[in-house]
Write a protein that holds these residues in place. Structure first.
Motif, PDB file in Angstrom:
ATOM      1  N   TRP A  46       0.699  -1.209  -0.057  1.00  0.00           N
ATOM      2  CA  TRP A  46      -0.004  -0.036   0.018  1.00  0.00           C
ATOM      3  C   TRP A  46       0.861   1.353   0.089  1.00  0.00           C
ATOM      4  O   TRP A  46       0.777   2.322  -0.600  1.00  0.00           O
ATOM      5  N   ASP A  47       1.946   1.191   0.743  1.00  0.00           N
ATOM      6  CA  ASP A  47       2.829   2.212   0.546  1.00  0.00           C
ATOM      7  C   ASP A  47       3.274   2.703  -0.606  1.00  0.00           C
ATOM      8  O   ASP A  47       3.337   3.815  -1.277  1.00  0.00           O
ATOM      9  N   GLU A  48       3.858   1.629  -1.363  1.00  0.00           N
ATOM     10  CA  GLU A  48       4.169   1.769  -2.884  1.00  0.00           C
ATOM     11  C   GLU A  48       3.097   2.357  -3.731  1.00  0.00           C
ATOM     12  O   GLU A  48       3.466   3.165  -4.493  1.00  0.00           O
ATOM     13  N   SER A  49       2.076   1.820  -3.645  1.00  0.00           N
ATOM     14  CA  SER A  49       1.025   2.135  -4.313  1.00  0.00           C
ATOM     15  C   SER A  49       0.555   3.667  -4.199  1.00  0.00           C
ATOM     16  O   SER A  49       0.232   4.329  -5.225  1.00  0.00           O
ATOM     17  N   HIS A  50       0.678   3.812  -2.717  1.00  0.00           N
ATOM     18  CA  HIS A  50       0.473   5.545  -2.517  1.00  0.00           C
ATOM     19  C   HIS A  50       1.362   6.437  -3.094  1.00  0.00           C
ATOM     20  O   HIS A  50       1.158   7.430  -3.632  1.00  0.00           O
ATOM     21  N   GLU A  51       2.709   5.753  -2.992  1.00  0.00           N
ATOM     22  CA  GLU A  51       3.798   6.703  -3.490  1.00  0.00           C
ATOM     23  C   GLU A  51       3.450   6.874  -5.060  1.00  0.00           C
ATOM     24  O   GLU A  51       3.817   7.909  -5.743  1.00  0.00           O
ATOM     25  N   ARG A  52       3.171   5.706  -5.953  1.00  0.00           N
ATOM     26  CA  ARG A  52       2.903   5.964  -7.064  1.00  0.00           C
ATOM     27  C   ARG A  52       1.915   6.821  -7.479  1.00  0.00           C
ATOM     28  O   ARG A  52       2.080   7.632  -8.704  1.00  0.00           O
ATOM     29  N   LEU A  53       0.744   6.617  -6.835  1.00  0.00           N
ATOM     30  CA  LEU A  53      -0.508   7.823  -6.883  1.00  0.00           C
ATOM     31  C   LEU A  53       0.135   9.205  -6.609  1.00  0.00           C
ATOM     32  O   LEU A  53      -0.176  10.076  -7.329  1.00  0.00           O
ATOM     33  N   ASP A  54       0.790   9.408  -5.545  1.00  0.00           N
ATOM     34  CA  ASP A  54       1.277  10.689  -5.318  1.00  0.00           C
ATOM     35  C   ASP A  54       2.148  11.145  -6.618  1.00  0.00           C
ATOM     36  O   ASP A  54       2.037  12.514  -6.786  1.00  0.00           O
ATOM     37  N   GLU A  55       3.002  10.338  -6.904  1.00  0.00           N
ATOM     38  CA  GLU A  55       3.647  10.890  -8.139  1.00  0.00           C
ATOM     39  C   GLU A  55       2.980  11.071  -9.399  1.00  0.00           C
ATOM     40  O   GLU A  55       3.108  12.204  -9.959  1.00  0.00           O
ATOM     41  N   LEU A  56       1.902  10.378  -9.816  1.00  0.00           N
ATOM     42  CA  LEU A  56       1.007  10.704 -10.823  1.00  0.00           C
ATOM     43  C   LEU A  56       0.124  11.837 -10.698  1.00  0.00           C
ATOM     44  O   LEU A  56       0.250  12.789 -11.432  1.00  0.00           O
ATOM     45  N   LEU A  57      -0.166  12.095  -9.314  1.00  0.00           N
ATOM     46  CA  LEU A  57      -1.046  13.418  -9.077  1.00  0.00           C
ATOM     47  C   LEU A  57      -0.031  14.437  -9.297  1.00  0.00           C
ATOM     48  O   LEU A  57      -0.313  15.665  -9.855  1.00  0.00           O
ATOM     49  N   ALA A  58       1.177  14.165  -8.621  1.00  0.00           N
ATOM     50  CA  ALA A  58       2.256  15.555  -8.749  1.00  0.00           C
ATOM     51  C   ALA A  58       2.411  15.907 -10.318  1.00  0.00           C
ATOM     52  O   ALA A  58       2.415  17.039 -10.571  1.00  0.00           O
ATOM     53  N   ALA A  59       2.573  14.812 -11.141  1.00  0.00           N
ATOM     54  CA  ALA A  59       2.882  15.079 -12.581  1.00  0.00           C
ATOM     55  C   ALA A  59       1.660  15.591 -13.343  1.00  0.00           C
ATOM     56  O   ALA A  59       1.801  16.609 -14.152  1.00  0.00           O
ATOM     57  N   LEU A  60       0.408  15.324 -13.024  1.00  0.00           N
ATOM     58  CA  LEU A  60      -0.765  15.952 -13.522  1.00  0.00           C
ATOM     59  C   LEU A  60      -1.040  17.254 -13.016  1.00  0.00           C
ATOM     60  O   LEU A  60      -1.388  18.355 -13.827  1.00  0.00           O
ATOM     61  N   GLN A  61      -0.792  17.610 -11.747  1.00  0.00           N
ATOM     62  CA  GLN A  61      -0.805  18.773 -11.124  1.00  0.00           C
ATOM     63  C   GLN A  61       0.446  19.598 -11.929  1.00  0.00           C
ATOM     64  O   GLN A  61      -0.061  21.060 -12.351  1.00  0.00           O
TER      65      GLN A  61
END
Length: 120
Positions: A91-106
């Motif tokens: 879950w930590d790795e999944s959340h990190e990937r999601l954070d990276e995706l959101l940062a890229a989209l922003q």
């Protein structure tokens, strides 16, 4: 064999009365009467819960004079925690990937806003 013990531990922890008994045993050893006190159930009913906890390795029982004391055995909880830790990493790795995706989209959105581009 460890998986079977983990199954026994999860089955024992599935009941709120047994979890409450374990919580009480963190304060020290106790007799069946002491463990039954906060519950609206008979001592034999509490004894049945204790047997489930003992089978799972979560408690041990000893005699002191005429009293039979229950003692918390935390080792099986450590095994379950270790087993669950693998999923925490997932879950930590999944959340990190999601954070990276959101940062890229922003970042893309901020870039588009600065350039007057509408991406809708």
């Amino acid at each position: 064999m460890a998986d079977d013990r983990i199954s026994l531990v999860f089955a024992a922890l599935a009941d709120p009365t047994r979890r409450a008994i374990l919580t009480r045993l963190t304060e020290g050893d106790a007799t069946v009467a002491e463990l039954a006190e906060p519950f609206d159930m008979s001592q034999p009913a509490v004894s049945r819960h204790l047997k489930v906890l003992e089978r799972a390795g979560l408690i041990s029982r000893t005699r002191r004079a005429t009293a039979r004391l229950s003692h918390l055995e935390a080792g099986p909880l450590r095994e379950v925690t270790t087993w669950l830790a693998r999923y925490q990493r997932f879950w930590d790795e999944s959340h990190e990937r999601l954070d990276e995706l959101l940062a890229a989209l922003q970042g893309d959105r901020a870039h588009d806003d600065r350039n007057g581009t509408d991406r809708r």
